[in-house]
Structures are given as C-alpha cells and as structure tokens.
Design a protein around this motif. Structure first.
Motif, PDB file in Angstrom:
ATOM      1  N   ALA A   1       0.851  -1.192   0.000  1.00 33.37           N
ATOM      2  CA  ALA A   1       0.000   0.000   0.000  1.00 33.37           C
ATOM      3  C   ALA A   1       0.880   1.232   0.000  1.00 33.37           C
ATOM      4  N   VAL A   2       0.301   2.309  -0.476  1.00 30.80           N
ATOM      5  CA  VAL A   2       0.987   3.590  -0.430  1.00 30.80           C
ATOM      6  C   VAL A   2      -0.004   4.608   0.127  1.00 30.80           C
ATOM      7  N   ALA A   3       0.488   5.505   0.963  1.00 26.55           N
ATOM      8  CA  ALA A   3      -0.404   6.498   1.576  1.00 26.55           C
ATOM      9  C   ALA A   3       0.229   7.876   1.493  1.00 26.55           C
ATOM     10  N   SER A   4      -0.591   8.869   1.227  1.00 22.46           N
ATOM     11  CA  SER A   4      -0.121  10.250   1.219  1.00 22.46           C
ATOM     12  C   SER A   4      -1.306  11.192   1.129  1.00 22.46           C
ATOM     13  N   LEU A   5      -1.155  12.370   1.746  1.00 21.20           N
ATOM     14  CA  LEU A   5      -2.184  13.399   1.569  1.00 21.20           C
ATOM     15  C   LEU A   5      -2.207  13.851   0.113  1.00 21.20           C
ATOM     16  N   SER A   6      -1.106  13.601  -0.622  1.00 20.79           N
ATOM     17  CA  SER A   6      -1.035  14.011  -2.032  1.00 20.79           C
ATOM     18  C   SER A   6      -1.528  12.927  -2.984  1.00 20.79           C
ATOM     19  N   LEU A   7      -2.055  11.835  -2.449  1.00 16.56           N
ATOM     20  CA  LEU A   7      -2.504  10.741  -3.322  1.00 16.56           C
ATOM     21  C   LEU A   7      -3.662  11.183  -4.211  1.00 16.56           C
ATOM     22  N   VAL A   8      -4.526  12.023  -3.665  1.00 14.30           N
ATOM     23  CA  VAL A   8      -5.597  12.624  -4.472  1.00 14.30           C
ATOM     24  C   VAL A   8      -5.449  14.141  -4.342  1.00 14.30           C
ATOM     25  N   THR A   9      -6.008  14.868  -5.304  1.00  9.38           N
ATOM     26  CA  THR A   9      -5.910  16.332  -5.234  1.00  9.38           C
ATOM     27  C   THR A   9      -6.900  16.851  -4.189  1.00  9.38           C
ATOM     28  N   LYS A  10      -6.710  18.109  -3.801  1.00  6.40           N
ATOM     29  CA  LYS A  10      -7.633  18.733  -2.831  1.00  6.40           C
ATOM     30  C   LYS A  10      -9.059  18.692  -3.356  1.00  6.40           C
ATOM     31  N   GLU A  11      -9.192  18.939  -4.682  1.00  9.03           N
ATOM     32  CA  GLU A  11     -10.531  18.967  -5.293  1.00  9.03           C
ATOM     33  C   GLU A  11     -11.154  17.567  -5.242  1.00  9.03           C
ATOM     34  N   GLU A  12     -10.324  16.557  -5.550  1.00 14.59           N
ATOM     35  CA  GLU A  12     -10.845  15.179  -5.506  1.00 14.59           C
ATOM     36  C   GLU A  12     -11.283  14.810  -4.090  1.00 14.59           C
TER      37      GLU A  12
ATOM     38  N   GLN B   1     -14.491  16.381  -3.235  1.00 17.09           N
ATOM     39  CA  GLN B   1     -15.604  15.687  -3.898  1.00 17.09           C
ATOM     40  C   GLN B   1     -15.929  14.362  -3.191  1.00 17.09           C
ATOM     41  N   ILE B   2     -14.892  13.660  -2.762  1.00 18.34           N
ATOM     42  CA  ILE B   2     -15.097  12.404  -2.010  1.00 18.34           C
ATOM     43  C   ILE B   2     -15.845  12.713  -0.709  1.00 18.34           C
ATOM     44  N   GLU B   3     -15.441  13.801  -0.053  1.00 20.69           N
ATOM     45  CA  GLU B   3     -16.079  14.161   1.218  1.00 20.69           C
ATOM     46  C   GLU B   3     -17.555  14.513   0.998  1.00 20.69           C
ATOM     47  N   GLU B   4     -17.811  15.340  -0.028  1.00 20.40           N
ATOM     48  CA  GLU B   4     -19.187  15.816  -0.256  1.00 20.40           C
ATOM     49  C   GLU B   4     -20.115  14.707  -0.728  1.00 20.40           C
ATOM     50  N   THR B   5     -19.636  13.883  -1.682  1.00 20.13           N
ATOM     51  CA  THR B   5     -20.557  12.936  -2.324  1.00 20.13           C
ATOM     52  C   THR B   5     -20.578  11.573  -1.635  1.00 20.13           C
ATOM     53  N   ILE B   6     -19.540  11.280  -0.846  1.00 20.40           N
ATOM     54  CA  ILE B   6     -19.472   9.932  -0.271  1.00 20.40           C
ATOM     55  C   ILE B   6     -19.411   9.947   1.260  1.00 20.40           C
ATOM     56  N   VAL B   7     -18.437  10.673   1.821  1.00 22.59           N
ATOM     57  CA  VAL B   7     -18.258  10.589   3.279  1.00 22.59           C
ATOM     58  C   VAL B   7     -19.444  11.226   4.012  1.00 22.59           C
TER      59      VAL B   7
ATOM     60  N   GLY C   1     -16.646  10.777 -11.620  1.00 25.55           N
ATOM     61  CA  GLY C   1     -16.401  11.152 -10.217  1.00 25.55           C
ATOM     62  C   GLY C   1     -16.208   9.916  -9.369  1.00 25.55           C
ATOM     63  N   PRO C   2     -15.895  10.107  -8.072  1.00 22.59           N
ATOM     64  CA  PRO C   2     -15.643   8.952  -7.213  1.00 22.59           C
ATOM     65  C   PRO C   2     -16.905   8.130  -6.990  1.00 22.59           C
ATOM     66  N   LYS C   3     -16.753   6.816  -7.062  1.00 21.75           N
ATOM     67  CA  LYS C   3     -17.878   5.923  -6.761  1.00 21.75           C
ATOM     68  C   LYS C   3     -17.392   4.907  -5.745  1.00 21.75           C
ATOM     69  N   ILE C   4     -18.321   4.469  -4.904  1.00 26.28           N
ATOM     70  CA  ILE C   4     -17.886   3.554  -3.850  1.00 26.28           C
ATOM     71  C   ILE C   4     -18.018   2.106  -4.317  1.00 26.28           C
ATOM     72  N   ILE C   5     -16.962   1.345  -4.059  1.00 27.59           N
ATOM     73  CA  ILE C   5     -16.955  -0.089  -4.363  1.00 27.59           C
ATOM     74  C   ILE C   5     -17.412  -0.855  -3.132  1.00 27.59           C
ATOM     75  N   GLU C   6     -16.910  -0.462  -1.982  1.00 29.84           N
ATOM     76  CA  GLU C   6     -17.269  -1.204  -0.760  1.00 29.84           C
ATOM     77  C   GLU C   6     -16.975  -0.377   0.479  1.00 29.84           C
ATOM     78  N   TYR C   7     -17.686  -0.739   1.545  1.00 32.63           N
ATOM     79  CA  TYR C   7     -17.366  -0.234   2.876  1.00 32.63           C
ATOM     80  C   TYR C   7     -16.713  -1.368   3.653  1.00 32.63           C
TER      81      TYR C   7
END
Ligand code: AMP
Ligand code: GLY
Length: 421
Positions: free
Chosen positions: A227-238, A241-247, A275-281
């Motif tokens: 796995a790889v992790a970083s705050l830069s893995l997705v852009t601020k805009e992405e 969008q993840i926060e608004e439409t999914i979280v 846009g982001p779509k959820i595969i699983e929780y």
C-alpha cells in the motif's frame, strides 16, 4: 488507561504501535494478539465473545478497539456486548457492521442515501446471476458475506464468471449466501478512511492498496500485497468531492438509520470519469493500508479513540504529516492459494529507517522468527517524495529473507506517473 485491541495481524501490530506511542501512555492488551504483538501488549486468552467480555471486565479495560471485523458481527456483536458491559468500544455495533458483512445491505444503504456506486442486482442462485450478467463483460461478482477479501471476482469472460459461480454458488466455498452482480467500474482505486463518532467524522490520509498477487495487477486477489499512503494521493478537489458525495452522505445515513456507528470506516473507491464511486465499505481500517497510514500520523491516538468511543471526536488530538509512506508485504510460499509456515526469517537486525510489522509470524523454540501464515511481514518506509519512499522500502525489505518469500516489485509505482531515475 487500559486498552484492548482485537486482532492479530499486521494492521493490529501497527495500531498497537501507534497506541503505544500515544502521550497518554496506555497499558495495552491484545486478543488474541501474536508473538510480535506481545512486545507491545499483554496477550489475553478467551474462548468466544462472552469470555472475552469477562476478561475485559477482570482487567478493567477502559477501551476496546476493534482491529479486525469478524467479532463485530459474531454472536450479539463485539460493540453491542461491550456496551452491555459498560466498556467503550471503538468499532461499530452489529447493525452498523452490516455495511461490511453484507454487500447487499451496503448496496441498498448506498442507494437509499444517494451515494454514487455501481449498479447491482442481488441473486440467490447461479442461474439468477447468469440472467443478471446478461452476457455483459467485464462484470463483477461479489459473494454477500465475509470472505476474507476473497469473495469478489472481476470477470472479463463468461468462463471466468462460470468458474466463480461454480465455486461460490454451487460448491459453496464461503458457505450459504447471496451474490451481487455489479457493474464494473473503471478508474484508479483509492482507499479513504474516516473516524466516525455519531454525526462527527475525520478523514485520515488516503491510501492505495495493491490487491493482486503479482506485478502489473496480475494473478489472484489477495488480502493486499502492499500500500501507499499520502495526503497528495488525491488532489484537494478530488478529496473535497469524495467528502461531499461519499463521506458526508454516509455519515448522515448512519445517523438517519440509527446504526450507532463509532469507529473507523473504510471507503473503497474507484475514481471514475463521472467522479468517485464507492466499491465497498469496511468497518475497520484497511490491512495493509493501516501499516502505511499510521506512521504518517502523530498525536494521541489512544485518547482520540477513547473519546470517540464515548461520543466525542476530538480532531485536535491527532495530525497527519506530509510526505509518502510505502508498505511492502512479504508473503509466504503458496500465498494466496495456500501458505507455508515454519520458514525461518532472517535479516531483522539489518533493517534501518523502516518499520517492520508482523502479520503472520511466530517465534520458534530457538527464539527465531518463522513464517506463520500467508502474509508474513510488512515493511514500511516514509519520505518527503514517493520515489525516495519506494526506494527506501525496497532497500530495506531486501534484508528480510525466508524460503519461498514473495513480494511485488511495483508497489508505489504502478498506477502512478513514472518515477524519475
Ligand atoms: P472488495 O473485496 O470488494 O474490496 O473487491 C476487491 C477488488 O475487486 C477491489 O479492490 C476492486 O479492485 C475490484 N472491484 C470490486 N468491485 C468492483 C467494481 N464494481 N468495478 C471494478 N472493480 C471492482
Ligand atoms: N486492504 C484491503 C482491506 O483491508 O480490505
């Protein structure tokens, strides 16, 4: 503060390490834990949920942390049983944990809450599934229950779909259960984690998991080969969008449907063209994503989880560092189809500037570490840039050796822009 962590893998080793570094200096326990975890926590023996709760009372446990998911839905549910015993639990009650335990429940929840996801049809038999596939490939088949990360097949041909249907719906490899036939989503995958306590949430550092066994995403699905992790893995805009439409709609839905959610929630996402779509929780942290994310976090995770379990998410207690974290998994011979135990592991003393978390090891009578399961070790390195983190992780993992060791060579490389040499 006395904390007990449920689980025994690399994720729990990383969680316990982070808890042990908390300034509140908790006393740590683990059930069932492992030989490696024993260096951080006292191991607790119990025979089933009731016996575990009795042990926790005996030990005056102030907080139970659900590392792995299975106890969340076993019997009356770990969090439910903790609640009845007056022990705060960082992990959702059985009702909320259905988001992971039942893919059909999760899909219906997403649809009720208007959360973007692939279209899906629930099926009771292989024939119903054939009708739902209707000759459209690729298609995704998902067993509707816990299957240790192995209940999903992305099928590009009818032959692949038939193999999976036979194994899962006819031979019943995972036991009784329904099946979802799901639209295949295309795009890079991202795992996003949030801590949730009622209507409050906090998003952690995003990560990417590499689930296939072999380089180039070839070979069978595994629990995760890196796995790889970083705050830069997705852009601020992405991320917005993840926060608004999914979280946000997920957390609002958990409150609306009175699922009483407390704990980590894992959003497996596909960044599609629409846009982001959820595969699983999943109702827990990812494994091996946790091993990559935890070293990028600082603060008092112990107090954070305790307060969260008591209903207050105190964001000021933890912070996420910039930079990149790369986690490489070393797996034993035969994984993921089988695994081999008893191979002696050497080279620990040569590892420098990287963390080593144990997933499947044990100490032999001579005091040496041996393989003891499919995924054996996670080696995790951080750096300011992805290239240096990848280089450091691969340099350090090369010191660790055992007969039949397998690993991928493209963690942090595949699905990213090429690294400058
Ligand atoms: P899961 O066990 O649900 O995490 O699924 C395992 C893997 O299957 C995911 O990480 C994806 O790579 C893939 N997958 C699951 N659902 C879909 C989908 N609807 N479209 C494309 N790939 C999927
Ligand atoms: N890394 C995938 C999972 O934890 O389910």
């Amino acid at each position: 503060m006395n904390i007990l962590v449920v689980g025994k893998g690399g994720r729990e080793h990383a969680l316990l390490k982070a808890l042990s570094e908390s300034p509140s200096s908790p006393r740590l326990y683990s059930f069932p834990g492992s030989d490696a975890i024993e260096s951080l926590a006292t191991l607790v023996e119990a025979d089933g949920l009731a016996s575990l709760i009795a042990k926790m009372k005996e030990l005056s446990i102030d907080l139970c942390v659900a590392g792995e998911e299975s106890y969340l839905v076993k019997d009356e549910g770990l969090a439910n049983a903790c609640a009845a015993a007056g022990i705060p639990c960082w992990g959702p009650p059985k009702e909320g944990a259905q988001l992971e335990a039942s893919k059909e429940f999760a899909k219906e929840f997403m649809n009720r809450q208007g959360i973007p996801t692939g279209k899906a049809t629930g099926c009771a038999t292989a024939d119903e599934a054939r009708a739902a596939i209707a000759g459209v490939y690729p298609t995704v088949l998902k067993f509707d229950g816990l299957a240790a990360g192995k209940g999903v097949a992305v099928c590009f041909t009818e032959a692949e779909a038939e193999d999976f249907l036979k194994e899962v719906m006819e031979e019943r490899r995972f036991g009784a259960g329904r099946l979802l036939v799901e639209e295949c989503l295309i795009g890079p995958e991202v795992s996003v984690f949030a801590a949730v306590s009622g209507d409050q949430y906090q998003i952690f550092t995003p990560a990417r998991d590499y689930k296939r066994a072999l380089d180039g995403d070839k070979g069978p699905n595994t629990g995760g080969m890196g796995a790889v992790a970083s705050l830069s893995l997705v852009t601020k805009e992405e991320l917005a969008q993840i926060e608004e439409t999914i979280v946000k709609p997920t957390v609002a839905g958990l409150v609306k449907e009175k699922l009483g959610y407390k704990g980590f929630i894992y959003f497996g996402l596909m960044m599609t063209k629409e846009g982001p779509k959820i595969i699983e929780y999943n109702c827990r942290f990812g494994d091996p994503e946790c091993q990559a994310v935890m070293p990028l976090m600082e603060g008092d995770l112990a107090t954070y989880c305790l307060k969260g379990a008591q209903g207050e998410l105190d964001r000021s207690l933890i912070r996420f560092k910039q930079g990149w974290s790369v986690c490489l998994i070393l797996a034993s011979a035969g994984y993921p189809v089988t695994s081999r135990s008893g191979d002696v592991i050497t080279g620990f003393e040569q590892v420098e500037g990287a963390s080593v978390y144990h997933a499947g090891t044990k100490k032999n009578a001579a005091g040496q570490w041996e393989t003891n399961g499919g995924r054996v070790l996670a080696v995790v390195a951080q750096s300011e840039d992805r290239g240096s983190a990848v280089k450091q992780a691969y340099e350090q993992v090369s010191h660790l050796q055992f007969e039949g060791a397998q690993r991928r060579n493209d963690i942090g490389i595949m699905n990213f822009a090429p690294l400058k040499s």
